[in-house]
Motif scaffolding. Structure first.
Motif, PDB file in Angstrom:
ATOM      1  N   LYS A  19       0.827  -1.197   0.000  1.00 45.92           N
ATOM      2  CA  LYS A  19       0.000   0.000   0.000  1.00 45.92           C
ATOM      3  C   LYS A  19       0.863   1.249   0.000  1.00 45.92           C
ATOM      4  N   SER A  20       0.528   2.219  -0.796  1.00 46.88           N
ATOM      5  CA  SER A  20       1.238   3.483  -0.810  1.00 46.88           C
ATOM      6  C   SER A  20       0.250   4.621  -0.691  1.00 46.88           C
ATOM      7  N   LYS A  21       0.758   5.810  -0.518  1.00 46.51           N
ATOM      8  CA  LYS A  21      -0.103   6.965  -0.303  1.00 46.51           C
ATOM      9  C   LYS A  21      -0.908   7.272  -1.555  1.00 46.51           C
ATOM     10  N   ILE A  22      -2.213   7.477  -1.384  1.00 47.88           N
ATOM     11  CA  ILE A  22      -3.106   7.781  -2.491  1.00 47.88           C
ATOM     12  C   ILE A  22      -3.444   9.261  -2.452  1.00 47.88           C
ATOM     13  N   MET A  23      -3.310   9.935  -3.557  1.00 46.10           N
ATOM     14  CA  MET A  23      -3.629  11.343  -3.640  1.00 46.10           C
ATOM     15  C   MET A  23      -4.983  11.512  -4.301  1.00 46.10           C
ATOM     16  N   GLY A  24      -5.919  12.169  -3.591  1.00 48.70           N
ATOM     17  CA  GLY A  24      -7.234  12.415  -4.159  1.00 48.70           C
ATOM     18  C   GLY A  24      -7.937  11.128  -4.517  1.00 48.70           C
ATOM     19  N   ASN A  25      -8.452  11.072  -5.755  1.00 49.02           N
ATOM     20  CA  ASN A  25      -9.157   9.885  -6.224  1.00 49.02           C
ATOM     21  C   ASN A  25      -8.272   9.026  -7.123  1.00 49.02           C
ATOM     22  N   ALA A  26      -6.958   9.111  -6.960  1.00 52.85           N
ATOM     23  CA  ALA A  26      -6.040   8.291  -7.753  1.00 52.85           C
ATOM     24  C   ALA A  26      -5.838   6.961  -7.055  1.00 52.85           C
ATOM     25  N   TYR A  27      -6.338   5.900  -7.672  1.00 55.52           N
ATOM     26  CA  TYR A  27      -6.267   4.568  -7.090  1.00 55.52           C
ATOM     27  C   TYR A  27      -5.080   3.783  -7.627  1.00 55.52           C
ATOM     28  N   GLU A  28      -4.715   2.763  -6.893  1.00 58.53           N
ATOM     29  CA  GLU A  28      -3.786   1.759  -7.374  1.00 58.53           C
ATOM     30  C   GLU A  28      -4.595   0.558  -7.839  1.00 58.53           C
ATOM     31  N   ILE A  29      -4.102  -0.151  -8.852  1.00 57.10           N
ATOM     32  CA  ILE A  29      -4.762  -1.358  -9.355  1.00 57.10           C
ATOM     33  C   ILE A  29      -3.728  -2.460  -9.480  1.00 57.10           C
ATOM     34  N   TYR A  30      -4.075  -3.631  -8.983  1.00 59.12           N
ATOM     35  CA  TYR A  30      -3.178  -4.782  -9.074  1.00 59.12           C
ATOM     36  C   TYR A  30      -3.908  -5.945  -9.739  1.00 59.12           C
ATOM     37  N   PRO A  95      -7.642 -17.635  -5.699  1.00 58.17           N
ATOM     38  CA  PRO A  95      -7.563 -16.171  -5.601  1.00 58.17           C
ATOM     39  C   PRO A  95      -7.692 -15.631  -4.183  1.00 58.17           C
ATOM     40  N   VAL A  96      -8.477 -16.292  -3.349  1.00 59.42           N
ATOM     41  CA  VAL A  96      -8.616 -15.846  -1.962  1.00 59.42           C
ATOM     42  C   VAL A  96      -7.277 -15.975  -1.233  1.00 59.42           C
ATOM     43  N   ASP A  97      -6.572 -17.055  -1.491  1.00 52.83           N
ATOM     44  CA  ASP A  97      -5.251 -17.248  -0.890  1.00 52.83           C
ATOM     45  C   ASP A  97      -4.220 -16.296  -1.490  1.00 52.83           C
ATOM     46  N   ALA A  98      -4.369 -15.987  -2.780  1.00 51.28           N
ATOM     47  CA  ALA A  98      -3.478 -15.015  -3.417  1.00 51.28           C
ATOM     48  C   ALA A  98      -3.633 -13.640  -2.766  1.00 51.28           C
ATOM     49  N   LEU A  99      -4.855 -13.259  -2.505  1.00 51.87           N
ATOM     50  CA  LEU A  99      -5.108 -11.988  -1.814  1.00 51.87           C
ATOM     51  C   LEU A  99      -4.462 -11.984  -0.433  1.00 51.87           C
ATOM     52  N   GLU A 100      -4.589 -13.104   0.271  1.00 55.24           N
ATOM     53  CA  GLU A 100      -4.011 -13.217   1.613  1.00 55.24           C
ATOM     54  C   GLU A 100      -2.495 -13.000   1.556  1.00 55.24           C
ATOM     55  N   ARG A 101      -1.841 -13.615   0.572  1.00 57.91           N
ATOM     56  CA  ARG A 101      -0.390 -13.453   0.433  1.00 57.91           C
ATOM     57  C   ARG A 101      -0.024 -12.019   0.043  1.00 57.91           C
ATOM     58  N   PHE A 102      -0.958 -11.350  -0.575  1.00 59.82           N
ATOM     59  CA  PHE A 102      -0.739  -9.959  -0.993  1.00 59.82           C
ATOM     60  C   PHE A 102      -1.002  -8.980   0.155  1.00 59.82           C
ATOM     61  N   GLY A 103      -1.488  -9.519   1.265  1.00 60.98           N
ATOM     62  CA  GLY A 103      -1.725  -8.690   2.442  1.00 60.98           C
ATOM     63  C   GLY A 103      -3.160  -8.268   2.656  1.00 60.98           C
ATOM     64  N   VAL A 104      -4.101  -8.924   1.978  1.00 57.25           N
ATOM     65  CA  VAL A 104      -5.513  -8.545   2.075  1.00 57.25           C
ATOM     66  C   VAL A 104      -6.331  -9.760   2.501  1.00 57.25           C
ATOM     67  N   ALA A 105      -6.940  -9.687   3.666  1.00 57.34           N
ATOM     68  CA  ALA A 105      -7.790 -10.772   4.149  1.00 57.34           C
ATOM     69  C   ALA A 105      -9.154 -10.696   3.482  1.00 57.34           C
ATOM     70  N   ALA A 106      -9.713 -11.847   3.150  1.00 51.91           N
ATOM     71  CA  ALA A 106     -11.029 -11.882   2.509  1.00 51.91           C
ATOM     72  C   ALA A 106     -12.083 -11.196   3.373  1.00 51.91           C
ATOM     73  N   ALA A 271       4.565  -6.587  -8.746  1.00 52.14           N
ATOM     74  CA  ALA A 271       4.206  -5.870  -7.527  1.00 52.14           C
ATOM     75  C   ALA A 271       4.376  -6.687  -6.254  1.00 52.14           C
ATOM     76  N   SER A 272       4.860  -7.926  -6.364  1.00 51.93           N
ATOM     77  CA  SER A 272       5.004  -8.756  -5.176  1.00 51.93           C
ATOM     78  C   SER A 272       5.997  -9.875  -5.442  1.00 51.93           C
ATOM     79  N   ASP A 273       6.707 -10.288  -4.394  1.00 53.00           N
ATOM     80  CA  ASP A 273       7.564 -11.463  -4.497  1.00 53.00           C
ATOM     81  C   ASP A 273       6.926 -12.685  -3.839  1.00 53.00           C
TER      82      ASP A 273
END
Length: 290
Positions: A19-30, A95-106, A271-273
């Motif tokens: 996660k990085s700093k988001i300015m205004g409505n500028a989103y990140e997409i992975y 994909p649920v496990d991929a999200l978990e490894r990416f740092g996002v819990a379902a 974006a991830s190792d």
């Protein structure tokens, strides 16, 4: 336009190295890749392939994570091991496990855009206990209506997935749209149809401009660039108009993302190792501008 009343969205934060700093409505997409299908022939990728083509690209399967404003929005939910076995697909990681490894819990996901209800975009619907699902009204009608009496049209759907979405409807966890709609400021959905009657694409405001997650409106870059449909199609006319919609929404050929093209993994920064993930909000290494 949303046809269901929904509660105010829960704003939450997710601590992660990605996660990085988001300015205004500028989103990140992975883009998170979770499966592949190989080998393929040109007839599997194009309704009318070039007769000179003898080889074809593999098919990659992705889900997409939109991050910004203290929230995570998931686009599509992929399929699981049972579905992979039934359809002879190579599942690398659920994909649920991929999200978990990416740092996002379902359990932390509050909003999920389901672009359409085909098996590879609408599985795992039971694994997001706190999510609201955003779906086109026409897709729900299509997936539960008379067209499903036709085996060819029914084949890309899973009755278990569709039934689970019906359960979510009865649980008041689905927001329906008729055409265009807003998920959050800077994240909008737009029905294009074609591949499936209620297929929707997602427009996301990023630091490099609007990026359109085309999902299966274009499986590959070449489907749109050559104006050559993918063979699984409900309405070719809607698909052709949908390509024009994608180009208008994106405003630049480098700002639309096809649903299954391995080229995405070659031109966007990794974006991830820990998981196969690529940053789509950053500029690609190759431009499609002429």
């Amino acid at each position: 336009m949303a046809w269901c009343t929904r509660a105010s969205p829960t704003v939450h934060s997710q601590k992660s190295k990605t996660k990085s700093k988001i300015m205004g409505n500028a989103y990140e997409i992975y883009a998170l890749r979770y499966a592949t299908m190989s080998p393929r022939t040109p007839h599997m990728n194009f309704l009318a392939p070039d007769p000179h083509d003898s080889a074809a690209q593999d098919l990659d399967y992705f889900v997409w994570l939109i991050r910004g404003g203290g929230r995570d929005i998931l686009v599509d939910t992929g399929f699981n091991a049972e579905e992979a076995s039934a359809r002879a697909r190579k599942l690398t990681l659920n994909p649920v496990d991929a999200l978990e490894r990416f740092g996002v819990a379902a359990s932390s996901i509050r909003d999920i855009v389901v672009t359409h209800l085909h098996y590879d975009h609408a599985g795992n619907l039971d694994r997001f206990p706190n999510a609201r699902f955003h779906l086109q009204e026409r897709e729900m009608a299509y997936a539960t209506g008379r067209c499903m009496c036709n085996g060819l049209l029914r084949h890309p759907f899973s009755v278990e997935h569709v039934t689970q979405m019906v359960r979510h409807v009865y649980g008041e966890r689905v927001t329906f749209y008729s055409g265009d709609g807003e998920i959050a400021s800077g994240v909008t959905v737009h029905r294009v149809g074609g591949h499936s009657d209620g297929l929707q694409v997602v427009k996301v405001e990023t630091a490099r401009g609007p990026v359109v997650l085309a999902s299966d409106a274009a499986h590959y870059y070449a489907n749109l660039q050559r104006r050559s449909p993918f063979p699984i199609v409900y309405n070719v006319g809607d698909m052709a108009v949908g390509w024009e919609t994608i180009e208008r929404l994106a405003g630049h050929p480098d700002r639309f993302i096809p649903g299954h093209d391995p080229i995405v993994t070659e031109i966007y920064p990794r974006a991830s190792d820990k998981v196969d993930a690529w940053a789509l909000h950053l500029p690609p290494s190759k431009s499609f501008a002429k």
